[in-house]
Motif scaffolding. Structure first.
Motif, PDB file in Angstrom:
ATOM      1  N   LYS A  33      18.595  -0.706  52.996  1.00 30.40           N
ATOM      2  CA  LYS A  33      19.516  -1.508  52.182  1.00 30.40           C
ATOM      3  C   LYS A  33      20.412  -0.660  51.286  1.00 30.40           C
ATOM      4  N   ASP A  34      19.970   0.519  50.891  1.00 30.11           N
ATOM      5  CA  ASP A  34      20.821   1.376  50.060  1.00 30.11           C
ATOM      6  C   ASP A  34      22.053   1.872  50.813  1.00 30.11           C
ATOM      7  N   ARG A  35      22.037   1.812  52.141  1.00 31.77           N
ATOM      8  CA  ARG A  35      23.242   2.181  52.899  1.00 31.77           C
ATOM      9  C   ARG A  35      24.402   1.259  52.517  1.00 31.77           C
ATOM     10  N   LYS A  36      24.119  -0.021  52.303  1.00 33.11           N
ATOM     11  CA  LYS A  36      25.160  -0.974  51.886  1.00 33.11           C
ATOM     12  C   LYS A  36      25.643  -0.644  50.474  1.00 33.11           C
ATOM     13  N   LEU A  37      24.722  -0.314  49.584  1.00 31.60           N
ATOM     14  CA  LEU A  37      25.095   0.057  48.216  1.00 31.60           C
ATOM     15  C   LEU A  37      26.054   1.247  48.238  1.00 31.60           C
ATOM     16  N   TYR A  38      25.706   2.283  48.995  1.00 28.73           N
ATOM     17  CA  TYR A  38      26.570   3.464  49.050  1.00 28.73           C
ATOM     18  C   TYR A  38      27.886   3.160  49.760  1.00 28.73           C
ATOM     19  N   ALA A  39      27.852   2.294  50.740  1.00 26.91           N
ATOM     20  CA  ALA A  39      29.097   1.892  51.414  1.00 26.91           C
ATOM     21  C   ALA A  39      30.003   1.144  50.434  1.00 26.91           C
ATOM     22  N   CYS A  92      29.251  -7.280  56.250  1.00 24.59           N
ATOM     23  CA  CYS A  92      27.988  -6.892  56.893  1.00 24.59           C
ATOM     24  C   CYS A  92      26.975  -6.427  55.863  1.00 24.59           C
ATOM     25  N   ASP A  93      25.694  -6.758  56.103  1.00 22.19           N
ATOM     26  CA  ASP A  93      24.665  -6.087  55.311  1.00 22.19           C
ATOM     27  C   ASP A  93      24.121  -4.928  56.139  1.00 22.19           C
ATOM     28  N   ALA A  94      23.319  -4.090  55.524  1.00 21.80           N
ATOM     29  CA  ALA A  94      22.883  -2.847  56.161  1.00 21.80           C
ATOM     30  C   ALA A  94      22.049  -3.087  57.413  1.00 21.80           C
ATOM     31  N   ALA A  95      21.394  -4.225  57.518  1.00 20.56           N
ATOM     32  CA  ALA A  95      20.556  -4.514  58.686  1.00 20.56           C
ATOM     33  C   ALA A  95      21.369  -5.017  59.881  1.00 20.56           C
ATOM     34  N   ASP A  96      22.602  -5.405  59.656  1.00 21.40           N
ATOM     35  CA  ASP A  96      23.471  -5.882  60.727  1.00 21.40           C
ATOM     36  C   ASP A  96      23.827  -4.705  61.643  1.00 21.40           C
ATOM     37  N   PRO A  97      23.622  -4.835  62.964  1.00 17.85           N
ATOM     38  CA  PRO A  97      23.966  -3.727  63.867  1.00 17.85           C
ATOM     39  C   PRO A  97      25.449  -3.328  63.778  1.00 17.85           C
ATOM     40  N   PHE A  99      27.096  -3.021  61.102  1.00 18.43           N
ATOM     41  CA  PHE A  99      27.243  -2.131  59.943  1.00 18.43           C
ATOM     42  C   PHE A  99      27.302  -0.675  60.396  1.00 18.43           C
ATOM     43  N   ASP A 100      26.367  -0.267  61.253  1.00 16.75           N
ATOM     44  CA  ASP A 100      26.325   1.136  61.695  1.00 16.75           C
ATOM     45  C   ASP A 100      27.597   1.527  62.439  1.00 16.75           C
ATOM     46  N   ARG A 101      28.085   0.649  63.283  1.00 17.17           N
ATOM     47  CA  ARG A 101      29.303   0.940  64.042  1.00 17.17           C
ATOM     48  C   ARG A 101      30.501   1.082  63.092  1.00 17.17           C
ATOM     49  N   LEU A 102      30.618   0.140  62.152  1.00 15.14           N
ATOM     50  CA  LEU A 102      31.763   0.161  61.229  1.00 15.14           C
ATOM     51  C   LEU A 102      31.703   1.333  60.261  1.00 15.14           C
ATOM     52  N   ILE A 103      30.518   1.648  59.738  1.00 16.49           N
ATOM     53  CA  ILE A 103      30.447   2.761  58.779  1.00 16.49           C
ATOM     54  C   ILE A 103      30.749   4.078  59.490  1.00 16.49           C
ATOM     55  N   ALA A 104      30.314   4.204  60.747  1.00 14.07           N
ATOM     56  CA  ALA A 104      30.641   5.413  61.510  1.00 14.07           C
ATOM     57  C   ALA A 104      32.153   5.507  61.737  1.00 14.07           C
ATOM     58  N   MET A 105      32.794   4.386  62.061  1.00 14.30           N
ATOM     59  CA  MET A 105      34.253   4.373  62.231  1.00 14.30           C
ATOM     60  C   MET A 105      34.957   4.759  60.935  1.00 14.30           C
ATOM     61  N   LEU A 106      34.490   4.184  59.817  1.00 10.33           N
ATOM     62  CA  LEU A 106      35.111   4.472  58.520  1.00 10.33           C
ATOM     63  C   LEU A 106      34.971   5.956  58.180  1.00 10.33           C
ATOM     64  N   MET A 107      33.781   6.497  58.359  1.00  8.18           N
ATOM     65  CA  MET A 107      33.585   7.910  58.017  1.00  8.18           C
ATOM     66  C   MET A 107      34.474   8.804  58.878  1.00  8.18           C
ATOM     67  N   THR A 108      34.591   8.500  60.155  1.00  5.95           N
ATOM     68  CA  THR A 108      35.457   9.289  61.035  1.00  5.95           C
ATOM     69  C   THR A 108      36.911   9.202  60.580  1.00  5.95           C
ATOM     70  N   GLU A 109      37.378   7.991  60.300  1.00  2.00           N
ATOM     71  CA  GLU A 109      38.763   7.774  59.859  1.00  2.00           C
ATOM     72  C   GLU A 109      39.043   8.508  58.549  1.00  2.00           C
ATOM     73  N   ILE A 110      38.154   8.365  57.577  1.00  3.13           N
ATOM     74  CA  ILE A 110      38.376   8.957  56.253  1.00  3.13           C
ATOM     75  C   ILE A 110      38.281  10.478  56.320  1.00  3.13           C
ATOM     76  N   ARG A 111      37.323  11.000  57.059  1.00  2.00           N
ATOM     77  CA  ARG A 111      37.196  12.458  57.155  1.00  2.00           C
ATOM     78  C   ARG A 111      38.433  13.072  57.806  1.00  2.00           C
ATOM     79  N   SER A 112      38.969  12.414  58.808  1.00  2.00           N
ATOM     80  CA  SER A 112      40.195  12.892  59.452  1.00  2.00           C
ATOM     81  C   SER A 112      41.369  12.851  58.465  1.00  2.00           C
TER      82      SER A 112
END
Length: 187
Positions: A33-39, A92-97, A99-112
């Motif tokens: 659940k802390d993944r959502k907090l940090y997101a 999405c909450d952190a348990a939603d599948p 969530f993982d797809r979207l946070i990975a997309m966001l991190m890739t976009e922002i890092r680029s």
């Protein structure tokens, strides 16, 4: 927020803070659940950062760099893509599948986006602008972040003057919503 220094120092510090949230997300197992907090915390910082860049940095890029319009348009497009991902992630909450797809997309976009700004845009801006202008822009960016929205608003204007006029009101509403819901706070 409010680190000091010129506009480039300010924005690079923001980049490091967002990367720290991303690292915390990556260190936790899927569904924690802390993944959502940090997101949420990353989203708050990213939205404030983007609003400040669009209000002050990109107009300076357009004015002072030879290819400024193209650079600013590319950076604004990057923001639009990231903002839509953040809007989708908000639901999405952190348990939603999803969530993982979207946070990975966001991190890739922002890092680029960060790599592009730090390796391309910022060195050009530093070479083209006098230090006092960069210092003044740093002050304006810090002030804008204090009043900026904290939630993604993909349909909001991203160019002056409309963005400068609307952001403080939207920001106030977002901060009230955050205070009422505890969003972005570890509890």
């Amino acid at each position: 927020m409010g680190h000091g220094g010129d506009v480039i120092d300010e924005l690079v510090t923001d980049h490091r803070e967002v990367e720290e949230f991303f690292g915390r997300i990556e260190a936790l197992p899927s569904g924690a659940k802390d993944r959502k907090l940090y997101a949420d915390q990353a989203t708050i910082e990213l939205v404030r950062h983007s609003v400040a860049e669009e209000a002050y940095l990109y107009p300076a890029v357009r004015e002072h760099l030879a290819n400024g319009d193209a650079l600013a348009d590319k950076e604004t497009d990057d923001h639009s893509r990231a903002e839509q991902i953040m809007k989708d992630l908000e639901a999405c909450d952190a348990a939603d599948p999803e969530f993982d797809r979207l946070i990975a997309m966001l991190m890739t976009e922002i890092r680029s986006h960060i790599a592009d700004e730090e390796q391309n845009l910022f060195p050009q801006l530093r070479a083209a602008c006098p230090q006092n202008m960069l210092d003044d822009l740093g002050d304006k960016v810090r002030q804008a972040k204090k009043l900026a929205p904290t939630r993604p608003h993909p349909s909001a204007p991203d160019k002056p003057p409309a963005n400068k006029l609307l952001a403080p009101g939207v920001g106030l509403i977002d901060r009230l919503r955050d205070a009422l819901t505890g969003r972005g706070k570890k509890g």
